[in-house]
Design a protein around this motif. Sequence first.
Motif, PDB file in Angstrom:
ATOM      1  N   SER A  69       0.812  -1.224   0.000  1.00 50.31           N
ATOM      2  CA  SER A  69       0.000   0.000   0.000  1.00 50.31           C
ATOM      3  C   SER A  69       0.838   1.264   0.000  1.00 50.31           C
ATOM      4  N   LEU A  70       2.097   1.136  -0.383  1.00 56.32           N
ATOM      5  CA  LEU A  70       3.033   2.250  -0.267  1.00 56.32           C
ATOM      6  C   LEU A  70       2.953   3.230  -1.424  1.00 56.32           C
ATOM      7  N   SER A  71       2.031   3.056  -2.306  1.00 56.27           N
ATOM      8  CA  SER A  71       1.957   3.864  -3.520  1.00 56.27           C
ATOM      9  C   SER A  71       1.953   5.363  -3.211  1.00 56.27           C
ATOM     10  N   LYS A  72       3.129   5.939  -3.350  1.00 54.00           N
ATOM     11  CA  LYS A  72       3.295   7.396  -3.243  1.00 54.00           C
ATOM     12  C   LYS A  72       2.766   7.960  -1.926  1.00 54.00           C
ATOM     13  N   ASN A  73       3.015   7.244  -0.832  1.00 55.69           N
ATOM     14  CA  ASN A  73       2.558   7.681   0.485  1.00 55.69           C
ATOM     15  C   ASN A  73       3.646   7.437   1.510  1.00 55.69           C
ATOM     16  N   ILE A  74       4.235   8.498   2.020  1.00 57.25           N
ATOM     17  CA  ILE A  74       5.353   8.369   2.950  1.00 57.25           C
ATOM     18  C   ILE A  74       4.892   8.187   4.391  1.00 57.25           C
ATOM     19  N   TYR A 118      14.752   1.481  -6.523  1.00 63.19           N
ATOM     20  CA  TYR A 118      15.089   2.904  -6.621  1.00 63.19           C
ATOM     21  C   TYR A 118      14.059   3.656  -7.466  1.00 63.19           C
ATOM     22  N   ASN A 119      13.676   3.081  -8.580  1.00 64.48           N
ATOM     23  CA  ASN A 119      12.717   3.740  -9.466  1.00 64.48           C
ATOM     24  C   ASN A 119      11.380   3.958  -8.781  1.00 64.48           C
ATOM     25  N   PHE A 120      11.020   3.041  -7.884  1.00 64.91           N
ATOM     26  CA  PHE A 120       9.787   3.229  -7.125  1.00 64.91           C
ATOM     27  C   PHE A 120       9.983   4.277  -6.031  1.00 64.91           C
ATOM     28  N   VAL A 121      11.049   4.146  -5.259  1.00 62.94           N
ATOM     29  CA  VAL A 121      11.267   5.024  -4.108  1.00 62.94           C
ATOM     30  C   VAL A 121      11.340   6.487  -4.523  1.00 62.94           C
ATOM     31  N   LYS A 122      11.954   6.769  -5.656  1.00 62.39           N
ATOM     32  CA  LYS A 122      12.117   8.168  -6.054  1.00 62.39           C
ATOM     33  C   LYS A 122      10.802   8.816  -6.464  1.00 62.39           C
ATOM     34  N   THR A 123       9.726   8.013  -6.620  1.00 60.70           N
ATOM     35  CA  THR A 123       8.415   8.593  -6.947  1.00 60.70           C
ATOM     36  C   THR A 123       7.624   8.991  -5.709  1.00 60.70           C
ATOM     37  N   ILE A 124       8.112   8.616  -4.518  1.00 64.35           N
ATOM     38  CA  ILE A 124       7.383   8.938  -3.286  1.00 64.35           C
ATOM     39  C   ILE A 124       7.635  10.404  -2.931  1.00 64.35           C
ATOM     40  N   PRO A 125       6.597  11.225  -2.891  1.00 66.59           N
ATOM     41  CA  PRO A 125       6.783  12.656  -2.614  1.00 66.59           C
ATOM     42  C   PRO A 125       7.402  12.914  -1.245  1.00 66.59           C
ATOM     43  N   TYR A 126       8.240  13.937  -1.182  1.00 69.70           N
ATOM     44  CA  TYR A 126       8.822  14.441   0.070  1.00 69.70           C
ATOM     45  C   TYR A 126       9.782  13.462   0.742  1.00 69.70           C
ATOM     46  N   LEU A 127      10.181  12.422   0.033  1.00 65.50           N
ATOM     47  CA  LEU A 127      11.150  11.476   0.598  1.00 65.50           C
ATOM     48  C   LEU A 127      12.552  11.895   0.163  1.00 65.50           C
ATOM     49  N   ASP A 128      13.431  12.074   1.128  1.00 69.80           N
ATOM     50  CA  ASP A 128      14.783  12.538   0.826  1.00 69.80           C
ATOM     51  C   ASP A 128      15.485  11.595  -0.159  1.00 69.80           C
TER      52      ASP A 128
END
Length: 347
Positions: free
Chosen positions: A93-98, A201-211
């Motif tokens: 459920s991590l779709s673009k939600n930090i 990496y390609n997924f993680v970089k799409t998560i807003p506001y994640l360093d």
Amino acid sequence: MLANKKSLPINQLKVGMLSANNINFENRLLLAKGSTITESAIKTLKQNYIVDSVEIYIPNSSEEVPGIKVTTAQELETAFNEFSSSLENVFNSLSKNIEELRAFSNKIQDEFSRTGLVIRDIIFSSTTNISIYRHSVNVSAIGFILGKWVGLNETEINLLTYSALLHDFGKTKINKYILNKKINLTLSEKNIIKSHPILGYNFVKTIPYLDSSVGYGVLMHHERNDGSGYPLGIKEEKIHKFAKIIAIADLFDNISSNSTQNPFDALRIIQEESHYSLDIKYCNMFLHHIINYCMGETVILNDDRHCKVIKVDINDLAHPLLLDEKENNFIDLKEEKNLYIKDMLVS
């Protein structure tokens, strides 16, 4: 009768309590098992961050230490299993939600702040054939602890924990048949598995506001200082520090989860890797701390004798000095070439 133990954070220790384990500092015994904890010992523990918790003896099972939440080894193992199941849900459920990742990371750090129990659960009592999710929880716990040992600040610790939790996320995007195939992998299948850092990496970089550092840890955790790693083949200072820490935690958990290895084999392998592929500074910090947790533990030799670890030589990790308490004699594995440790029992 002082038969029961409880693990307490350093800031909750009181003068007069009895230590339930040996604690070593700078190649000398700071606290001996069964000794009274002094004000000087507490001060040294706080100043040098040798460990962040100490096991103490308590009079009986019915007696509690006032005002202190105690975590037993069994409760910690239950927490590991629950975190592993929860992480699968977080991944799904991590779709673009930090926010869900942040909340999960905070729970991880709170539960695993008792370093001694975590070390014993992961390193000395590790289960075999663990899932991606349990492995990710283990790596985040080891990474969190090592991050504190190497002096990362609170913000860096948080970001490192995110990165460690997500380091193998890319594997969830790979065909399970290929992922679970243990032998006879084709070149194509090997390359697919090696693609998991990029997928993650390609997924993680799409998560807003994640360093961005979180993504770098995911992308580079299989890079090696000598350039032998993947997917970029970069070296030394070009590898992000989170990736260097995760690489140690990842390798160590993989070794510890192999039923044919014992903790001293794992220490030896990490030390060997530090000379060319892993960061030597971080490895040395890891090894020196882990040695403290080996002291006083019981090992089983290949002749089935049970012995207590008395001293571990950082230059010869696989051959510690032991005490056969039954025969009341020392066994130096450097000298006894026919003997070796086949397992460890954790008290």
